[in-house]
Every structure is written in C-alpha cells, then in structure tokens.
Design a protein around this motif. Structure first.
Motif, PDB file in Angstrom:
ATOM      1  N   LEU A   1      13.896  12.401 -11.059  1.00 54.62           N
ATOM      2  CA  LEU A   1      12.425  13.164 -11.648  1.00 54.62           C
ATOM      3  C   LEU A   1      11.608  13.173 -10.138  1.00 54.62           C
ATOM      4  O   LEU A   1      10.601  13.811 -10.553  1.00 54.62           O
ATOM      5  CB  LEU A   1      11.973  12.276 -12.703  1.00 54.62           C
ATOM      6  CG  LEU A   1      12.460  12.318 -13.858  1.00 54.62           C
ATOM      7  CD1 LEU A   1      11.774  11.473 -15.133  1.00 54.62           C
ATOM      8  CD2 LEU A   1      12.840  13.715 -14.605  1.00 54.62           C
ATOM      9  N   GLY A   2      12.143  12.338  -9.248  1.00 51.62           N
ATOM     10  CA  GLY A   2      11.120  12.717  -8.027  1.00 51.62           C
ATOM     11  C   GLY A   2       9.944  11.510  -8.118  1.00 51.62           C
ATOM     12  O   GLY A   2       9.012  11.766  -7.258  1.00 51.62           O
ATOM     13  N   LEU A   3      10.125  10.355  -8.642  1.00 49.98           N
ATOM     14  CA  LEU A   3       9.219   9.382  -8.661  1.00 49.98           C
ATOM     15  C   LEU A   3       8.859   8.921  -7.310  1.00 49.98           C
ATOM     16  O   LEU A   3       9.843   8.728  -6.352  1.00 49.98           O
ATOM     17  CB  LEU A   3       9.558   8.315  -9.503  1.00 49.98           C
ATOM     18  CG  LEU A   3       8.603   7.149  -9.723  1.00 49.98           C
ATOM     19  CD1 LEU A   3       7.167   7.655 -10.560  1.00 49.98           C
ATOM     20  CD2 LEU A   3       9.184   5.837 -10.601  1.00 49.98           C
ATOM     21  N   THR A   4       7.601   8.491  -6.849  1.00 47.56           N
ATOM     22  CA  THR A   4       7.143   8.491  -5.570  1.00 47.56           C
ATOM     23  C   THR A   4       6.196   7.313  -5.324  1.00 47.56           C
ATOM     24  O   THR A   4       5.452   7.018  -6.323  1.00 47.56           O
ATOM     25  CB  THR A   4       6.683   9.669  -4.846  1.00 47.56           C
ATOM     26  OG1 THR A   4       6.710   9.452  -3.330  1.00 47.56           O
ATOM     27  CG2 THR A   4       5.631  10.251  -5.532  1.00 47.56           C
ATOM     28  N   GLY A   5       5.858   6.986  -4.130  1.00 49.04           N
ATOM     29  CA  GLY A   5       4.810   6.018  -3.875  1.00 49.04           C
ATOM     30  C   GLY A   5       5.067   4.587  -4.389  1.00 49.04           C
ATOM     31  O   GLY A   5       6.339   4.188  -4.477  1.00 49.04           O
ATOM     32  N   LEU A   6       3.963   4.056  -4.868  1.00 42.78           N
ATOM     33  CA  LEU A   6       3.956   2.673  -5.079  1.00 42.78           C
ATOM     34  C   LEU A   6       4.989   2.586  -6.462  1.00 42.78           C
ATOM     35  O   LEU A   6       6.045   1.477  -6.520  1.00 42.78           O
ATOM     36  CB  LEU A   6       2.669   2.341  -5.632  1.00 42.78           C
ATOM     37  CG  LEU A   6       2.483   0.696  -6.291  1.00 42.78           C
ATOM     38  CD1 LEU A   6       1.137   0.199  -5.537  1.00 42.78           C
ATOM     39  CD2 LEU A   6       2.686   0.743  -7.896  1.00 42.78           C
TER      40      LEU A   6
ATOM     41  N   VAL B   1       3.840  -4.539 -10.937  1.00 40.96           N
ATOM     42  CA  VAL B   1       2.803  -5.525 -10.616  1.00 40.96           C
ATOM     43  C   VAL B   1       3.310  -6.187  -9.399  1.00 40.96           C
ATOM     44  O   VAL B   1       2.445  -6.760  -8.346  1.00 40.96           O
ATOM     45  CB  VAL B   1       2.629  -6.644 -11.708  1.00 40.96           C
ATOM     46  CG1 VAL B   1       2.046  -7.731 -11.351  1.00 40.96           C
ATOM     47  CG2 VAL B   1       1.938  -6.017 -12.945  1.00 40.96           C
ATOM     48  N   ALA B   2       4.515  -6.609  -9.445  1.00 37.06           N
ATOM     49  CA  ALA B   2       5.223  -7.302  -8.118  1.00 37.06           C
ATOM     50  C   ALA B   2       4.989  -6.407  -7.043  1.00 37.06           C
ATOM     51  O   ALA B   2       4.744  -7.506  -5.784  1.00 37.06           O
ATOM     52  CB  ALA B   2       6.489  -7.519  -8.299  1.00 37.06           C
ATOM     53  N   VAL B   3       5.059  -5.316  -6.935  1.00 35.44           N
ATOM     54  CA  VAL B   3       4.947  -4.392  -5.453  1.00 35.44           C
ATOM     55  C   VAL B   3       3.802  -4.689  -5.259  1.00 35.44           C
ATOM     56  O   VAL B   3       3.228  -4.545  -4.215  1.00 35.44           O
ATOM     57  CB  VAL B   3       5.407  -2.926  -6.107  1.00 35.44           C
ATOM     58  CG1 VAL B   3       4.954  -2.017  -4.816  1.00 35.44           C
ATOM     59  CG2 VAL B   3       6.957  -2.934  -6.218  1.00 35.44           C
ATOM     60  N   ARG B   4       2.659  -4.370  -6.297  1.00 36.54           N
ATOM     61  CA  ARG B   4       1.104  -4.526  -5.677  1.00 36.54           C
ATOM     62  C   ARG B   4       0.828  -5.924  -4.957  1.00 36.54           C
ATOM     63  O   ARG B   4       0.385  -5.903  -4.074  1.00 36.54           O
ATOM     64  CB  ARG B   4       0.326  -4.425  -6.875  1.00 36.54           C
ATOM     65  CG  ARG B   4       0.025  -2.967  -7.561  1.00 36.54           C
ATOM     66  CD  ARG B   4      -0.805  -2.821  -8.670  1.00 36.54           C
ATOM     67  NE  ARG B   4      -1.048  -1.668  -9.033  1.00 36.54           N
ATOM     68  CZ  ARG B   4      -0.513  -0.600  -9.829  1.00 36.54           C
ATOM     69  NH1 ARG B   4       0.683  -0.966 -10.149  1.00 36.54           N
ATOM     70  NH2 ARG B   4      -0.726   0.541  -9.914  1.00 36.54           N
TER      71      ARG B   4
END
Length: 524
Positions: free
Chosen positions: A367-372, A411-414
């Motif tokens: 689906l092309g999910l991007t960024g954070l 949350v973990a990535v943040r």
C-alpha cells in the motif's frame, strides 16, 4: 538512468539530494511505473501543472518516484483537448487520491482509473471550475453549486450498520468524515472523505515572489513548519544554484530535530490519553510545553516558524541558549526514559496498544505506507539515514524500526526517535559551539533569467515532505509559476482504512492518533 532494463535520458537537478528529471511520452510513463514498482521503488507524489502560454505549451502531469539512484521526477505533457494519461493505481495504489485531486484542480484525467469520484471538489465549486488552469475562464468565479453527497461504498449484509463520524468533531480536531460499516462494534470497512481543509494554497503560491514563498510553505501544516520551509528553500536554492552556508545547514538540522521531538512528545501523551491513561497525557504535555517555551526563547517562535529562509536561516543562537538547549536534552532524556518504562510496564496500556490497528510489513509495502508509520511496519526508509544531505551526512543517523505494525510498534518508534533526535541535537550543538567554519548563516539567492525547475526533499517527523517548484524566469516574471507541496499523509490516509478493519469502533481514536496524519498538509 536505467529502470528495469529501460534506459531513460535524465538531467540531474542541482539539489542537495540526488534528484533526476525527464520528460516522457505516454507509453514510457507506463513502462517506467511498471519498472519502478518491480524494483521496489516508491511513488512519492503526483501532481499536475498548466504550462500553457497562449496557444503554446501544454498541460503536464508529473510524478516523483523514490528509486535506487535517488528521486526521479517525470513530466508527461498532455493535450488540452484530451488531457488524459495512463492510470498508475495498478502499480501504486496510493496514486488514486492524488490522481483524483489533480482532476479536480487541473482537469487532467487518469484514463482507466476505477475510482473517478471527486476528491477535493465537494460539489460546491462552479461548474467546470479548474482552479489551477492559467486560462482565466476556467477560474471564473461563476455560480457556486449545492454541495453534493459523497457516494460512499456501501456494505450490505445482516446486522451491518453505518456509523458516520464527522466532518465536524469535538474539540479542535480538523475536519474529516469517517464512514464506518460495522457489525456490533467490529469494523468491517472504513471509508474516509477529506478535503474540507482545502485552502487554495497551490494557487496562492503562483502569485507570490519566490523569496517570500517560504512563509506560505511553513504554514501548509503547522506541526511541520520547519520541514516544509526547508523543503521549499531547498527547491528554490536548487533553481538558483546557490550554496547555503555550512553553519546554516547545521542550524536547520537543529530546528528539524526539535520539531520532531515536539511532535513525538505530544503524540505519546495523546496516545496514553486515548487508552484512558491520563497520567501519560499530563506528563508528556508538561514536557512538550517546556520544550516549546525554550524554542520561543531560542528561536523567537514556539513552533520555530519562519526560522528557515531562502539561503539559510533567519538568526543564529547564542552560547548561553545553546547551553540551555543541551541541559534540556539531558533532562528530557531522563524523564522520557522513566515514562517509557511506565508505558512498557503498564498492563492496561499495553493491552490497548498491542495488536491494535495492525499493518503487517507485506501490506505496508503493497500500500506504500511511509514515514514513521511505515518504519513501525518494517519499511526501513528514512532520508536522514539512506539519502543523507548536509549535515546529516556527518551525523550517522540511526534508523528506528519495528515490524509488528500495531499501535505498540508506532509508540516504540516514537520513543526511539525521541532518544535519537536528542543525541543528534547534542551533536549539532557541539559542532556549532566548536566549529571554525565561519559565522555566516545566510547566502544570497539569485534566480536565473530563464525557466527552471527545482525540488526539495526532507524527512519531516511524519515522513518525507516534497516540494516541486517551477520558475518562469525567461519572461521576466516576478512570481512563481507553480509550487506543489506534498505531505506523506497522502500515502498513509488510505492505509488507515485497512488498519481499522477487524478492530472495534472504540479503538479507532487510538489507531487514528497512532498514525496522526495531517488534514491541512493533505488538503492544501
């Protein structure tokens, strides 16, 4: 440039990042899209431009791909009589809404696209109104029509009900309509309707002097003012071919990382609150407020708006303020580490976070999910790491990734990105304090006396911010011809519809906040 065995004649733009550009024909448009998809490339943006000058020129549809060699910007000239081009959704599903927006704004149509519903036009515009056409007759005010109902896709079956939410929401949230199809509390389908924040920003850019456009760019989306201003200035500096002082680049990075932390602190508190953990909201709101107050002292604005300007930055920082910024990093790191332990060990919180709103890596890639949000679903892409521009090429940024793709992963990535940005800020402040590379913070920007294109590409806190710029220098113009700003929310809003499926309705606010996508940056 070689794309899946197909050779493409490109020119390299004089940008801070490797950005290539070419003009193609219709058949090449499709061949390149297929090749980019086959080689794991990504669609970054799609937009249209009106490059007509009287009877000359043409309409153009443009696309930006992220490929192995950098960024590939393609232009496809179209006839005004038949402004159609091949549909890209068979290769990149996220192209659908971008194509529909280009139809609403310019009248260019993706031939064969299955979804031709208006996207930004809600039915209230005058008939045949195309705001980005240079022909004034297409932009004549006319008589506004009645706003029409949006043809949502219906889900039939025993016990299926629809729940409409929005576009007006409680509190200060921006407008967006969410149509849920549910059985009991279980979500079978979610469909979004956005565009309520459409502000005519792209048309406004066309009347601005280039050296003033950074102010409008910084107001596209207030939570990403630094990222947009940097991307705009990068594009303008690309057109001008000017060099930005080294110290200014380091100051820009300082601003960008502070913006990243401010947003992560706010989101971590809001996510706790959406899971009924008000203590988290109180603590992270306190930390964010302290962070913003010092930003006001150091840079003159809580959100650091208008600090990045063409050619550099608006001001330097004093040694005393720099020392306070370092001390604040140490204090925030200690408190966030304590709060992370609280979050990780709170069984009720983790019960709400884990497996909720899950987007597994395979679906995220398709689906092309991007960024954070993409990095929380195994999509390891971060310009600061993989396409580092100055000064990130000297900072060795460590990417933060997770693979489970749920609220807990986001949350973990943040948390991980907060700690990495704190490390980067300390390193940047150390360089600024010890550097003998000069005190200049702003270079001269001289635009060429000929037509030119420029692009800016920056990793904002939400994901990749892209700006494409067109300058009509040879006609003695004093204003921009075209400026297109792209927010990563374009890619990620459709994925949110998939993330909610199978979850219960009360979990939607939590899932939605874990993505925290932009309405303003999307609607322009």
């Amino acid at each position: 440039m070689l794309i899946s065995g197909f050779s493409l004649d490109c020119e390299r733009l004089p940008a801070a990042l490797p950005i290539w550009r070419a003009s193609v024909r219709s058949e090449t448009w499709t061949v390149v899209a297929r090749g980019v998809a086959a080689n794991g490339g990504r669609l970054l943006a799609l937009w249209g431009s009106d490059r007509t000058q009287g009877a000359a020129g043409s309409l153009v549809v443009s696309v930006a791909y992220v490929v192995r060699d950098g960024l590939l910007w393609l232009d496809l000239p179209l006839s005004k009589r038949a402004a159609i081009y091949p549909d890209l959704t068979p290769f990149f599903s996220c192209a659908g809404r971008m194509q529909r927006a280009a139809t609403d704004l310019l009248g260019v149509v993706a031939e064969g696209a299955t979804d031709q519903r208006p996207w930004l036009a809600h039915g209230g515009w005058p008939e045949a109104y195309l705001p980005l056409r240079r022909d004034t007759s297409a932009r004549a005010p006319g008589v506004a029509r009645e706003v029409t109902d949006y043809p949502f896709v219906r889900v039939a079956g025993d016990g299926v009900h629809e729940i409409p939410v929005g576009p007006v929401h409680a509190g200060i949230i921006e407008p967006g309509h969410f149509r849920f199809s549910v059985v009991g509390e279980k979500v079978l389908r979610l469909e979004q309707r956005l565009g309520y924040k459409h502000k005519g920003i792209e048309q406004r850019f066309a009347g601005l002097p280039p050296l003033e456009g950074y102010r409008l760019a910084g107001r596209v989306s207030g939570d990403s003012t630094v990222a947009y201003a940097w991307a705009y200035c990068m594009a303008l500096e690309s057109v001008a071919g000017c060099a930005v002082p080294v110290r200014a680049l380091w100051l820009r990075a300082l601003l960008l990382e502070r913006e990243r932390i401010a947003n992560h602190l706010g989101d971590l508190g809001a996510l706790g609150n959406d899971a009924a953990f008000a203590f988290g909201l109180a603590q992270f709101s306190r930390l964010r407020e302290e962070w913003l107050r010092l930003a006001k002292e150091a840079f003159g604005h809580r959100l650091m708006m208008d600090c990045i300007v063409p050619g550099g930055v608006s001001s330097d920082i004093e040694h005393a303020i720099a020392d306070r910024l370092v001390r604040q990093c140490d204090s925030i790191a200690h408190e966030v580490q304590t709060l992370r332990q609280v979050y990780d060990e709170h069984s009720g919180l983790q019960d709400r976070f884990m497996t909720t709103g899950q987007v597994l890596p395979e679906l995220a890639a398709r689906l092309g999910l991007t960024g954070l949000a993409g990095r929380a679903s195994g999509q390891a892409a971060d310009l600061r790491c993989h396409r580092p521009w100055a000064p990130y090429d000297q900072l060795a940024v460590r990417i933060a990734t997770q693979s489970k793709g749920d609220v807990a992963a986001r949350v973990a990535v943040r948390f991980d990105e907060v700690f990495e940005s704190l490390r980067l800020i300390r390193a940047i402040l150390l360089w600024l304090g010890e550097s003998d590379g000069g005190s200049e913070i702003r270079g001269e920007v001289r635009l060429p006396a000929k037509a030119a294109l420029g692009a800016g590409w920056v990793e904002g806190w939400r994901g990749e911010v892209f700006v494409a710029l067109e300058w009509d220098g040879e006609r003695g113009a004093s204003c921009l011809r075209r400026c297109h700003c792209h927010d990563p929310s374009w890619q990620n809003w459709p994925v949110l519809e998939h993330a909610v499926i199978g979850n219960i309705v009360p979990d939607f606010p939590l899932i939605n906040k874990s993505f925290n996508l932009s309405y303003a940056g999307h609607d322009l």
